[in-house]
Design an enzyme around this catalytic site. Structure first.
Site, PDB file in Angstrom:
ATOM      1  CG  MET A  64      -1.672   1.261   1.498  1.00 50.59           C
ATOM      2  SD  MET A  64      -2.477   1.260   3.124  1.00 50.59           S
ATOM      3  CE  MET A  64      -3.730   0.019   2.891  1.00 50.59           C
ATOM      4  CB  CYS A  65       2.035   3.725  -2.065  1.00 49.07           C
ATOM      5  SG  CYS A  65       1.095   3.750  -3.619  1.00 49.07           S
ATOM      6  CE1 TYR A  66       1.844   9.559   1.479  1.00 45.50           C
ATOM      7  CE2 TYR A  66       3.391   8.650  -0.105  1.00 45.50           C
ATOM      8  CZ  TYR A  66       3.140   9.278   1.098  1.00 45.50           C
ATOM      9  OH  TYR A  66       4.181   9.613   1.919  1.00 45.50           O
ATOM     10  N   GLY A  68      -1.625   4.196  -5.012  1.00 51.02           N
ATOM     11  CA  GLY A  68      -1.497   2.987  -5.822  1.00 51.02           C
ATOM     12  C   GLY A  68      -0.450   3.055  -6.906  1.00 51.02           C
ATOM     13  CG  PHE A  93      -3.894   5.399   3.519  1.00 47.70           C
ATOM     14  CD1 PHE A  93      -4.008   4.444   4.508  1.00 47.70           C
ATOM     15  CD2 PHE A  93      -4.304   6.693   3.797  1.00 47.70           C
ATOM     16  CE1 PHE A  93      -4.524   4.758   5.758  1.00 47.70           C
ATOM     17  CE2 PHE A  93      -4.816   7.026   5.040  1.00 47.70           C
ATOM     18  CZ  PHE A  93      -4.928   6.056   6.022  1.00 47.70           C
TER      19      PHE A  93
END
EC number: 2.8.1.1
Length: 107
Positions: A64-66, A68, A93
């Site tokens: 998971m990042c900000y 995708g 996220f």
């Protein structure tokens, strides 16, 4: 798996709820401390070795990042390190927080 796969927040949540995967969050420390998915491991350059020592290579990993985007490179990197099944969370996220529990502080 030669390349990571994409996964929706809903499908990721189902895998995690079944205990069938580990979730890692690669966002910056301040963002992670402010809010992150419940049970997420904060994966950084400083925690990578610990993660690799704790999580078997046959355990599916969801990155998971900000939003995708950054998670795709990290997912491919984890595959190159030997993980068999790695996913990039579509929408990151931001998609997760719209549907599922989050928490503040260190996990």
């Amino acid at each position: 798996m030669d390349q990571f796969a994409h996964i929706s927040a809903h499908d990721a949540h189902q895998k995690l709820a079944a205990g069938a995967a580990r979730l890692v969050d690669i966002r910056d420390p301040q963002s992670f401390e402010t809010a992150h998915a419940v049970g997420a491991f904060h994966l950084t350059n400083g925690t990578l070795v610990r993660f690799m020592n704790e999580v078997d290579f046959d355990t599916p990993v969801i990155v998971m990042c900000y939003h995708g985007n950054s998670s795709q490179g990290a997912a491919q990197y984890l595959l190159q390190q030997g993980y068999d099944e790695v996913y990039s969370l579509d929408g990151g996220f931001e998609a997760w927080r719209r549907e599922f529990p989050i928490q503040a502080g260190d996990a």
